[in-house]
Design an enzyme around this catalytic site. Structure first.
Site, PDB file in Angstrom:
ATOM      1  N   HIS A   1       0.780  -1.236   0.000  1.00  0.00           N
ATOM      2  CA  HIS A   1       0.000   0.000   0.000  1.00  0.00           C
ATOM      3  C   HIS A   1       0.809   1.283   0.000  1.00  0.00           C
ATOM      4  O   HIS A   1       0.327   2.320  -0.420  1.00  0.00           O
ATOM      5  CB  HIS A   1      -1.037   0.001   1.139  1.00  0.00           C
ATOM      6  CG  HIS A   1      -0.473   0.390   2.473  1.00  0.00           C
ATOM      7  ND1 HIS A   1       0.077  -0.501   3.335  1.00  0.00           N
ATOM      8  CD2 HIS A   1      -0.372   1.598   3.086  1.00  0.00           C
ATOM      9  CE1 HIS A   1       0.483   0.133   4.427  1.00  0.00           C
ATOM     10  NE2 HIS A   1       0.215   1.406   4.296  1.00  0.00           N
TER      11      HIS A   1
ATOM     12  N   ASP B   1      -4.513   0.332   7.913  1.00  0.00           N
ATOM     13  CA  ASP B   1      -3.368   1.242   7.832  1.00  0.00           C
ATOM     14  C   ASP B   1      -3.478   2.291   8.936  1.00  0.00           C
ATOM     15  O   ASP B   1      -2.540   2.539   9.701  1.00  0.00           O
ATOM     16  CB  ASP B   1      -3.395   1.907   6.448  1.00  0.00           C
ATOM     17  CG  ASP B   1      -2.237   2.847   6.214  1.00  0.00           C
ATOM     18  OD1 ASP B   1      -1.166   2.620   6.815  1.00  0.00           O
ATOM     19  OD2 ASP B   1      -2.400   3.808   5.441  1.00  0.00           O
TER      20      ASP B   1
ATOM     21  N   ASP C   1     -23.431   3.007  33.955  1.00  0.00           N
ATOM     22  CA  ASP C   1     -23.328   1.871  33.037  1.00  0.00           C
ATOM     23  C   ASP C   1     -21.928   1.749  32.471  1.00  0.00           C
ATOM     24  O   ASP C   1     -21.696   1.935  31.292  1.00  0.00           O
ATOM     25  CB  ASP C   1     -24.373   1.954  31.919  1.00  0.00           C
ATOM     26  CG  ASP C   1     -24.427   3.340  31.308  1.00  0.00           C
ATOM     27  OD1 ASP C   1     -23.759   4.244  31.842  1.00  0.00           O
ATOM     28  OD2 ASP C   1     -25.121   3.506  30.298  1.00  0.00           O
TER      29      ASP C   1
ATOM     30  N   GLU D   1       3.527   5.664  -3.032  1.00  0.00           N
ATOM     31  CA  GLU D   1       3.674   6.940  -2.348  1.00  0.00           C
ATOM     32  C   GLU D   1       5.103   7.178  -1.869  1.00  0.00           C
ATOM     33  O   GLU D   1       5.613   8.280  -1.963  1.00  0.00           O
ATOM     34  CB  GLU D   1       2.705   6.957  -1.162  1.00  0.00           C
ATOM     35  CG  GLU D   1       2.511   8.303  -0.541  1.00  0.00           C
ATOM     36  CD  GLU D   1       1.435   8.231   0.539  1.00  0.00           C
ATOM     37  OE1 GLU D   1       0.376   7.607   0.288  1.00  0.00           O
ATOM     38  OE2 GLU D   1       1.653   8.784   1.620  1.00  0.00           O
ATOM     39  N   ASP D   2       5.739   6.142  -1.359  1.00  0.00           N
ATOM     40  CA  ASP D   2       6.992   6.365  -0.652  1.00  0.00           C
ATOM     41  C   ASP D   2       8.251   5.811  -1.307  1.00  0.00           C
ATOM     42  O   ASP D   2       9.334   5.984  -0.776  1.00  0.00           O
ATOM     43  CB  ASP D   2       6.901   5.756   0.771  1.00  0.00           C
ATOM     44  CG  ASP D   2       5.867   6.474   1.623  1.00  0.00           C
ATOM     45  OD1 ASP D   2       5.559   7.622   1.278  1.00  0.00           O
ATOM     46  OD2 ASP D   2       5.389   5.885   2.598  1.00  0.00           O
TER      47      ASP D   2
HETATM   48 MN    MN Z   1       0.679   3.143   5.475  1.00  0.00          MN
END
Ligand code: MN
Length: 751
Positions: free
Chosen positions: A83, A148, A268, A87-88
């Site tokens: 995932h 995630d 409660d 992006e990275d």
């Molecule tokens: Mn992540």
């Protein structure tokens, strides 16, 4: 073994644990998962998390949650492993498509954040919308996102304070309610508790230690309550399990806040849950669809009978409150929740909530969608399909609106309680709580909504703004002369209605604007000015008009008289004026980044930065606070628990500034106190005496009303910090006749 060797081994061990949780997958599927791991492990090589751990620990942990806690398929596990690669890391979309196919790529793109794109007013809202767009094609996107987010929340202590607040409040504002809406109760609860822990650590640990301190006493009570019940239940011959279930820390906190009571008064803290095991019919695979449906419906009837049988046993043993029977079996909640809830009086005179459900109901309640796959059958599938299709509709309706409106509408539409209403022909329409006649009209059809003038509700004539209640039968009245008006947006609760009203008004406006544009072109012609983009921009700048459409509308509706242009035409050369762009998210983020290198100390003597205290929550020293940077006013300081602050954090995380109070006492802060009690002569004087006896407290206003022997007062005071305020509250509480003294927060009204 050296460090790298050890690390490699640690990675492999974690992966092996994941692999063991996937044992039920086919050989092919396992191969796919292994391939995804190898790809991710290679891509994230040499990258580390904020904690210093190898980055790959994170995707493995997410995949582990996906496999065990949510129980998804092999594709999802592979996607969880992959995932973060787009992006990275340097991995490209093309690589994923080639190695894992289109489905995996699509899911991963839905999970990939857009960042550093400053054309969006709110990056967070934009990302959330994007994820929902993909989710409406493939529900697995949101489920993996939950995993995630959950893992990020579990490891949040490694982040900087401002990032922590951003992620935690976004989780609380959007992800936890969405998980709840999809029936993933366990995930919702954990997200809420973790968000609370990081946004308000002190309150969190206070409740936690109070829970621990009272544990023994609570368990004893539960055992004593259960013992006679167990015996009676055993006589029914049913297989069952009884649990005493403690409420989550966050839900206890919410209750304390909502009812303004201390921990000791939350009665409660736990509920008793009875889970009945009724064997699922076996050999299902030999049946055809119709036969299967028959078998399942017989099974459901058995479940229902068993639950009510247990209910009868309980209520013959303990006195029950008939108003508190909640039958979610005959009418399940919109998220598919099924159970019987009842509240009974214990022998020691305490109300106790008892929840009755079958194993299947319990599974679905705790794990939502995931468990639903295990029990896949028609009625259940319908509930989830309906939620997903609702989300899909919503997304389709709101495509054109800005992301922030979208997220707020989404929240409004999906996370509120619902009411059941009916058309004259008996068709049921489910609407959010507090929905009006107008919502109902738009729910039927846009044209009905646009022409709505009122309704007959249960045969009584009412207006468009009439709020509907459960069970109302509604007949909408329309008129061809009616047209939607701008104020209508304030009358509706559903996103569908507000979106349809906005669209209708937009198209009305568009017609007027088109007329206005024609008028403008005519006028310019008469003045010998070409209607080029450049000329139009210059004129807008001259008249200080932000946008052309609004200008055209103003012309069309007569609000901008065209003779003003005569003067403009006479003005000499305006070419040198530059057109400026006002929205600049990028520079905001840069300023905030600089500010967050240190913790900003609030001090009245700081000259280079202005601090402003938000009037919605009036923070005073001692309160947990957060700052937001606005170029026009400096740093706005809120209480962390302020509803507005939570919304700001979840939409504009890039504006969060880490702030702390100045240690030196120097400024006077405004705080409100509400005080009430039994009225008697001289009580006002006693109150004001106590306050004026405090040296460093000044009164700004005192307002005391008396009615029927009870007085209620609002005091606005200038004080220095929470400690001083608490001290004063203690003193006020001791005055004869005073029943309660509480700090008054405007935020609690805004919620
Ligand atoms: Mn992540």
């Amino acid at each position: 073994m050296d460090a790298t060797e050890l690390e490699k081994k640690a990675i492999l061990n974690r992966y092996k644990a994941l692999y063991r949780s996937c044992k039920h997958f086919s050989k092919e599927e396992l191969k796919f998962v292994r391939k995804a791991f190898n790809f991710a492990n290679n891509a994230h090589k040499d990258i580390r998390r904020k904690s210093g751990e190898p980055y790959i620990f994170h995707p493995i942990a997410v995949a582990q949650i996906v496999a065990t806690e949510i129980g998804l398929d092999a594709t999802s596990v592979a996607c969880a492993l992959l995932h973060d690669v787009i992006e990275d890391t340097v991995a490209e979309e093309e690589d994923i498509r080639r190695d894992f196919g289109e489905t995996v790529l699509k899911i991963i793109l839905g999970l990939t954040k857009i960042s550093g794109v400053f054309e969006y007013e709110s990056e967070q809202a934009e990302n959330f919308r994007r994820m929902l767009l993909t989710m409406s094609d493939d529900i697995r996107v949101i489920l993996i996102k939950f995993a995630d987010r959950l893992h990020n929340m579990r490891t949040l202590e490694h982040m900087q304070p401002d990032k922590r607040l951003k992620i935690a409040s976004e989780t609380l504002y959007l992800y936890a309610p969405l998980a709840g809406r999809l029936g993933l109760y366990n995930i919702k609860t954990e997200m809420e508790d973790l968000s609370f822990k990081f946004t308000e650590p002190e309150e969190y640990s206070k409740i936690l230690s109070q829970m621990r301190a009272t544990r023994f006493e609570r368990e004893k009570f539960i055992q004593e309550f259960i013992a006679p019940l167990k015996l009676e239940l055993m006589k029914t011959g049913l297989n069952f399990e009884i649990k005493g279930r403690t409420k989550s820390i966050y839900s206890i906190y919410r209750k304390m806040q909502a009812q303004n009571i201390p921990f000791e008064q939350v009665f409660d803290l736990f509920a008793i849950r009875i889970i009945i095991d009724i064997p699922e019919p076996y050999m299902r695979e030999v049946l055809n669809d119709k036969q299967l449906e028959e078998v399942i419906s017989a099974q459901r009837q058995r479940e229902k009978d068993a639950c009510f049988k247990i209910y009868n046993v309980i209520t013959s043993l303990y006195h029950s409150n008939p108003n508190r029977l909640r039958d979610w079996i005959n009418t399940p909640k919109a998220n598919g929740y099924e159970a019987l809830h009842t509240t009974v009086m214990s022998k020691t005179g305490r109300w106790v909530e008892v929840q009755i459900r079958t194993r299947r109901m319990d599974d679905i309640a705790e794990r939502g969608l995931a468990a639903h796959w295990k029990y896949k059958e028609k009625s259940q599938a319908n509930t989830f399909d309906k939620i997903v299709s609702d989300i899909r509709n919503m997304v389709a309706f709101q495509q054109n609106h800005n992301a922030e409106d979208f997220v707020n509408d989404f929240k409004l539409n999906f996370f509120t309680d619902e009411i059941y209403t009916f058309t004259p022909k008996g068709k049921m329409l489910i609407l959010p709580k507090n929905a009006t006649v107008l919502d109902f009209a738009y729910e039927i059809h846009g044209n009905i909504g646009n022409r709505c003038i009122g309704a007959k509700v249960n045969n009584k004539l009412v207006g468009r703004d009439y709020p509907l209640s459960n069970g109302d039968q509604v007949e909408i009245l329309t008129s061809d002369k009616q047209q939607p008006e701008e104020e209508w947006i304030n009358l509706v609760k559903t996103a569908k209605a507000s979106s349809m009203i906005k669209d209708a008004i937009k198209s009305q406006k568009k017609q007027i604007a088109e007329k206005g544009y024609d008028m403008l072109v005519q006028k310019l012609k008469s003045l010998n000015i070409e209607p080029t983009h450049k000329n139009l921009s210059r004129m807008q700048l001259y008249f200080k008009i932000n946008d052309l459409a609004a200008w055209n509308y103003a012309i069309g509706s007569g609000k901008f008289p065209l003779h003003l242009l005569d003067e403009y035409a006479k003005t000499p050369d305006l070419k040198k004026k530059k057109i400026v762009d006002s929205s600049d998210n990028k520079s905001i983020s840069e300023v905030v980044k600089r500010l967050n290198k240190d913790m900003q100390t609030i001090s009245s003597t700081t000259k280079n930065l202005r601090f402003e205290y938000a009037f919605c929550c009036n923070p005073i020293p001692g309160d947990a606070i957060v700052g937001f940077y606005f170029p026009e006013k400096g740093i706005e300081v809120h209480q962390i628990k302020c509803a507005n602050a939570i919304k700001l954090m979840s939409h504009h995380g890039n504006r969060i500034v880490n702030v702390k109070w100045n240690e030196q006492k120097e400024v006077a802060f405004l705080a409100g106190i509400k005080i009430n009690g039994a009225d008697r002569i001289g009580i006002v004087k006693d109150i004001t005496n106590v306050i004026s006896a405090e040296e460093q407290i000044n009164m700004r206003s005192v307002n005391i009303d008396s009615n029927g022997g009870i007085f209620e007062g609002t005091l606005m005071l200038y004080i220095q910090d929470t400690q001083q305020l608490e001290h004063l509250i203690e003193k006020l509480e001791k005055i004869e006749g005073v029943l309660s003294v509480i700090r008054f927060d405007t935020y609690s009204m805004a919620q």
